[in-house]
Design a protein around this motif. Structure first.
Motif, PDB file in Angstrom:
ATOM      1  N   PRO A  20       0.814  -1.220   0.000  1.00  0.00           N
ATOM      2  CA  PRO A  20       0.000   0.000   0.000  1.00  0.00           C
ATOM      3  C   PRO A  20       0.847   1.270   0.000  1.00  0.00           C
ATOM      4  CG  PRO A  20      -0.078  -1.068   2.154  1.00  0.00           C
ATOM      5  CD  PRO A  20       0.595  -2.018   1.225  1.00  0.00           C
ATOM      6  N   ILE A  21       2.026   1.214   0.612  1.00  0.00           N
ATOM      7  CA  ILE A  21       2.906   2.382   0.647  1.00  0.00           C
ATOM      8  C   ILE A  21       3.376   2.747  -0.756  1.00  0.00           C
ATOM      9  CG2 ILE A  21       5.077   3.309   1.543  1.00  0.00           C
ATOM     10  CD1 ILE A  21       2.930   2.805   3.681  1.00  0.00           C
ATOM     11  N   VAL A  58       1.773   9.992   2.405  1.00  0.00           N
ATOM     12  CA  VAL A  58       1.288   9.029   3.387  1.00  0.00           C
ATOM     13  C   VAL A  58       1.833   9.404   4.759  1.00  0.00           C
ATOM     14  CG1 VAL A  58       1.224   6.597   4.049  1.00  0.00           C
ATOM     15  CG2 VAL A  58       1.218   7.227   1.620  1.00  0.00           C
ATOM     16  N   ALA A  59       0.948   9.456   5.747  1.00  0.00           N
ATOM     17  CA  ALA A  59       1.366   9.806   7.104  1.00  0.00           C
ATOM     18  C   ALA A  59       2.241   8.710   7.699  1.00  0.00           C
ATOM     19  CB  ALA A  59       0.137  10.025   7.983  1.00  0.00           C
ATOM     20  N   LEU A  60       3.160   9.112   8.561  1.00  0.00           N
ATOM     21  CA  LEU A  60       4.066   8.155   9.186  1.00  0.00           C
ATOM     22  C   LEU A  60       3.305   7.096   9.980  1.00  0.00           C
ATOM     23  CD1 LEU A  60       6.891   7.162   9.935  1.00  0.00           C
ATOM     24  CD2 LEU A  60       6.915   8.855  11.783  1.00  0.00           C
ATOM     25  N   TRP A 102      -4.963   4.424   3.186  1.00  0.00           N
ATOM     26  CA  TRP A 102      -6.031   5.228   2.572  1.00  0.00           C
ATOM     27  C   TRP A 102      -6.459   6.356   3.512  1.00  0.00           C
ATOM     28  CZ3 TRP A 102     -11.353   5.719   3.918  1.00  0.00           C
ATOM     29  CH2 TRP A 102     -12.115   6.430   2.991  1.00  0.00           C
ATOM     30  N   ILE A 103      -6.663   6.022   4.778  1.00  0.00           N
ATOM     31  CA  ILE A 103      -7.044   7.058   5.754  1.00  0.00           C
ATOM     32  C   ILE A 103      -5.894   8.038   5.959  1.00  0.00           C
ATOM     33  CG2 ILE A 103      -7.678   7.494   8.157  1.00  0.00           C
ATOM     34  CD1 ILE A 103      -9.057   4.751   8.170  1.00  0.00           C
ATOM     35  N   GLY A 117      -3.461  14.737   2.852  1.00  0.00           N
ATOM     36  CA  GLY A 117      -3.869  15.663   1.802  1.00  0.00           C
ATOM     37  C   GLY A 117      -4.746  16.781   2.328  1.00  0.00           C
ATOM     38  N   LEU A 118      -5.631  16.442   3.260  1.00  0.00           N
ATOM     39  CA  LEU A 118      -6.490  17.460   3.843  1.00  0.00           C
ATOM     40  C   LEU A 118      -5.675  18.464   4.652  1.00  0.00           C
ATOM     41  CD1 LEU A 118      -9.498  15.230   5.022  1.00  0.00           C
ATOM     42  CD2 LEU A 118      -9.503  16.919   3.177  1.00  0.00           C
ATOM     43  N   ARG A 119      -4.660  17.980   5.352  1.00  0.00           N
ATOM     44  CA  ARG A 119      -3.821  18.894   6.133  1.00  0.00           C
ATOM     45  C   ARG A 119      -3.046  19.822   5.229  1.00  0.00           C
ATOM     46  NH1 ARG A 119      -2.741  14.381   9.455  1.00  0.00           N
ATOM     47  NH2 ARG A 119      -0.760  14.031   8.378  1.00  0.00           N
TER      48      ARG A 119
END
Length: 461
Positions: free
Chosen positions: A381-382, A393-395, A449-450, A456-458
């Protein structure tokens, strides 16, 4: 007579490998694979090196064993892992397009030291598994050849490991590349003779081989094929031997080398699987990981050729694994100085650790593949979201995916114990592996995905 002939032939290959190693070692050649003149390896050097490091003793044995038990389905399942050359080549091209010089470069830019730390842990385990699993085959071969000689398996493991370390430590990656060409040429000639003899034997029927169901039926072979498809995208990325060879030549040469390595290695692995299928069709009993079976069912010279090809493939993988271990310890982990001495110490430590694991005890040969392949699935997924989708992608999502994959690998390794056995389905180990792989991917994909959506929202807020 057979034992003496095999030892002489294998000894000659080792001496030739020592002769083929570079006379002068340089730091750039040791870690980067360049010649003494500073040139990158050519196309066919790279192709043969890629093939010989993936057509190794453990893989050949796995293909034959799976063919024996599950027929053509088992062989195709294992051959599917060689699609890794296509997926791995694709990932390498995307990484190079981003300006990265290694997988760690991209992970460091995306996730910092935590990202590279998780990845380096997985590939360190992969390198150890390559060392010990190939040494296992060496021990099995000599134990089968001389069953009355006490501890011959242990002595052969130590001797072959020491000899592989000797010429690997002299020239590093440059030595591995040069000897890979020699060893692959020997393997192809010897194995081709054995395969032709198999095909021309009176009992061989191609139609029967291609429709064979194995001694245990094809069902679990088809299950394993699905597992291979789930793992094949991430599997090559956690193999440092393949990834190291993705960044030492120009982009066009590298792309072609991956394509050629795919079809050559796939043909070799399927052809070797035929020996396992034929043993099952002949009604031979399964003994000594098939080696003792072949003693009874194959002509003497064919058996000898088969074992020499296995020993050569084990040797070729050991030197490449050790050179990648040196690069990992010195250039990525920076635990030793970037010198010949630093690289040689790293090689020695990995060789000792791999041999110790071999002598201490082991699971089945395929378990090493399944465990490391499951651990690598955190990358799927990464890579899909970050490298291909271009998302941030968040850590935390990266770490959740990593944790899920490591738990999945441990679940498979300890599948018969306590709580793990209660959680897994009551079925064959490959059905349990499929269940684990699906769970790992579902957890990882949801987290990424979350996480990527939130990132992206941040960024937009």
């Amino acid at each position: 007579m057979q034992v003496s002939a095999i030892i002489v032939l294998f000894g000659a290959v080792i001496l030739a490998s020592l002769w083929a190693s570079p006379r002068r070692a340089s730091v750039s050649g040791f870690f980067g694979g360049t010649t003494n003149e500073g040139a990158a390896p050519g196309l066919w050097t790279l192709v043969l090196s890629q093939v010989t490091t993936w057509i190794f003793a453990r893989s050949l044995m796995n293909s034959a064993i799976l063919g024996y038990f599950y027929g053509i389905a088992g062989v195709l399942a294992y051959a599917a892992y060689y699609g890794s050359f296509l997926t791995g080549g694709f990932v390498v091209q995307r990484l190079r397009a981003r300006g990265a010089r290694s997988v760690q470069d991209w992970l460091r830019d995306s996730f910092g030291t935590m990202g590279t730390g998780c990845y380096n842990l997985v590939i360190a385990l992969r390198l150890l598994s390559e060392v010990f699993a190939n040494l296992i085959v060496v021990g099995l071969i000599f134990s089968a050849l001389a069953p009355d000689s006490a501890n011959i398996g242990t002595y052969s493991i130590l001797l072959v490991g020491l000899l592989a370390l000797a010429y690997s430590a002299w020239g590093g990656l440059s030595a591995a590349l040069r000897t890979d060409v020699l060893q692959m040429a020997v393997f192809l000639v010897v194995f081709a003779l054995a395969f032709v003899a198999l095909v021309l034997s009176p009992n061989f029927d191609l139609g029967a081989v291609l429709t064979a169901e194995g001694t245990s039926g094809p069902h679990n072979g088809w299950v394993l094929l699905v597992v291979a498809f789930l793992q094949v995208f991430s599997y090559p990325v956690h193999d440092p031997v393949m990834m190291d060879r993705g960044f030492i030549a120009d982009s066009d040469t590298t792309r072609k080398s991956f394509l050629h390595a795919f079809w050559i290695s796939s043909l070799c692995i399927v052809a070797f699987g035929f020996f396992g299928i034929q043993a099952a069709l002949d009604g031979a009993a399964y003994e000594g990981e098939l080696i003792s079976t072949w003693v009874q069912s194959l002509p003497g010279w064919v058996f000898m050729a088969l074992l020499v090809s296995l020993l050569v493939s084990a040797l070729s993988t050991l030197d490449s694994a050790l050179s990648s271990a040196a690069r990992l310890v010195v250039e990525e982990l920076r635990l030793a100085p970037r010198t010949l001495t630093g690289g040689r110490i790293a090689m020695a430590l990995f060789a000792v650790a791999g041999a110790a694991l071999t002598l201490w005890g082991n699971q089945t040969l395929f378990d090493a593949v399944a465990v490391s392949g499951t651990a690598s699935m955190f990358l799927t997924p990464i890579l899909l979201a970050g490298l291909i989708g271009g998302r941030q992608v968040a850590l935390w999502a990266y770490l959740v995916s990593f944790a899920a994959a490591m738990l999945g690998a441990m679940a498979y390794l300890f599948r018969g114990q306590g709580f793990v056995a209660q959680v897994l389905i009551d079925g064959h180990k490959y059905e349990q592996l499929l269940q684990i792989c699906i769970c790992v991917l579902v957890v990882g994909c949801i987290a990424v995905w979350i996480g990527s959506q939130r990132a992206g929202l941040r960024a937009n807020s």
